[in-house]
Design an enzyme around this catalytic site. Sequence first.
Site, short mmCIF file in Angstrom:
data_model
loop_
_atom_site.label_atom_id
_atom_site.label_comp_id
_atom_site.label_asym_id
_atom_site.label_seq_id
_atom_site.Cartn_x
_atom_site.Cartn_y
_atom_site.Cartn_z
N ASP A 343 0.83 -1.19 0.00
CA ASP A 343 0.00 0.00 0.00
C ASP A 343 0.88 1.25 0.00
OD1 ASP A 343 -2.75 1.15 0.41
OD2 ASP A 343 -1.77 1.96 2.18
N GLU A 372 1.56 0.25 -4.97
CA GLU A 372 1.13 1.55 -5.49
C GLU A 372 2.34 2.46 -5.60
OE1 GLU A 372 -3.26 2.51 -3.98
OE2 GLU A 372 -1.87 2.18 -2.33
#
Length: 655
Positions: A343, A372
């Site tokens: 994340d 990400e």
Amino acid sequence: MNKVLMLIGLLIPFITKSQSVKFDNYPVYIDTDLGQQYTPQQSFFRVWSPTAAEVELRLYKEGIGGEAIQTISMKKSRSGTWTASLKGDQQGKFYAFRVKIKGEWSQEVPDPYAKAVGVNGRRGMITDLKLTNPAGWEKDKGIPLKNATDAIIYELHIRDASIATNSGIKNKGKFLGLTEKGTVNNDGLSTGLDHIKDLGVTHVHILPLYDFYSVDETKLDKPQYNWGYDPLNYNTTEGSYSTNPYDGLSRIREFKEMVKTFHANGLNIVMDVVYNHTMLTGDSYFNQLVPGYYYRQTPQGKFSNATACGNETASERPMVRKFMLESLKYWVKEYHIDGFRFDLMGVHDIETMNIIAKELRKIKPDILLYGEGWTAGASPLAETKRAVKKYAYRLDNIAVFSDDIRDGIKGSVFVNDEKGFTSGRPGMEESIKFGVVASTKHPQVDYRKVNYSKASYAVNPSSTVTYAECHDNHVLWDKLALSAPTATEAERKEMHKLALSIVLTSQGISFLHAGTEFLRSKKGSENSFDAGDSINAVDWSLKTKNKDVFEYVKALIQLRKEHPAFRMQTGKQVADNIRFLKTGDGIVAYTINGRLIKDKWNKIVMIYNGNAHKVEINLPAGEWEKYSLPGQELSSHQVKNSVIAEARSCTIFYQ
């Protein structure tokens, strides 16, 4: 990025600038015995708190409530650590630490390395982890992944998968729900595990399953919901997904049962990890033991906030890097995890991410790593050091999500009414082509016209995750409803199918959001992180209603698995073997030289028509056979020269 913008940062304490400078002088503990180590003869504890004057270990009978049954003063040891040992079998007791710094005692917290916890994760649990192993666990292993681009990922939330009344699953909202076989919806169509297996994906990406903060495990009789991007304990599983959150063993054993069942059914597991921030800041377990160290600070001495969640961890600091690495290695060794999704990976530094990749591959050479490649705000860490998308080429086979292809397909996730290629927006052709080549360098892509990236950032296709949607923002079906409000449901269905066609036939690593294969909706909710079951639960009746879409997506997955032409390994292969054809607006067409990729099809023509009308396309010379996906008109004869591509369609020809 996850958008769990909770009220985390309202009472963030200040950290003086002088203290921040001194972090570099903190001792680094090298060995790997931090936390609690169990044997039947004794339990050993080691906690890192270099600025503490005193440290206490407190034992309890229960994981919550009650008075301490024993308090032990820990001994100062090497490299900023404190130790204690207890003789005899301490199995099943609970523990917490508190430290005295500058004359004040901290809150009681389990150590950050705690591997088992009581209800709500407030105390660690002393345990023999062998007690959590299901039968045959020592023989369990994932399915070998030859190349990263062979992966077809299915993103799923544990509770979403089974909580609906029409799931046919008994253990609703639990790890065990995804171990059940033979489950069906009201119309007799498979659900849960059997559905995922039948769909044909290779990896199931589970939204956060570590122990998170937001669900009160003592009140599971009341409706509660969260995605789980609010970490509390990193090294054990979420109690609300177990049948007994008070027992620190149940949550571990039942998740291992799920892992073992998935592996037995040909599915690998990717774990969604959130090392970039913690739910609590000043009160976090890290900060109680070593104030300030685990987090970055602004020049003014505040906690910096590149995550939009109140804090950001300092991965570049040795003991933070050590924690991340040891935690990830633990999940691979103890739980047999096959991959990790990071994340807000752009918050982490490149050096740490590459060390992680190198060390994890020593344990599991085919581990799948992606994240990400962005932050949610400014960070004091220089951008050149961050694991952001533009520096994907500097990452050691760690893929990044391509928001270029995502928004090229459906329009910006931040502008509700913006169309994309599949919903008829002109000028998106180069963004689609950029996605087709998986962000690698290709002589026929005009990077000036790509929506976001004005240069390639991937050396090889394995550095790019190709997707149209995920848990964040509107799901694809809802986005199409917002951006194409005058289209009929039948027309939006074709747009949806075209979007998934692009995802599953482009180069890179394919990624699907659970339920997209039968037009899942979240009733227009853009950020459903705590919206509850009425919004988030997978409605298994949609599989009956949209069975044609399910069969279409299943066929696309099978097509991808059968043809290495869609799964090239190097940027050179992509540049040498894909040739884009000259077409009009709203059309992307290209050939793939399958023979040089050792595909059974010598040559392939792919045509994506994003227009609301049919188009005529001139094929390269030769005779071509049409490959008909479910719902498309069957073709039993060869064609030459020009062909007709239906409105909003993916059309495939081969030799």
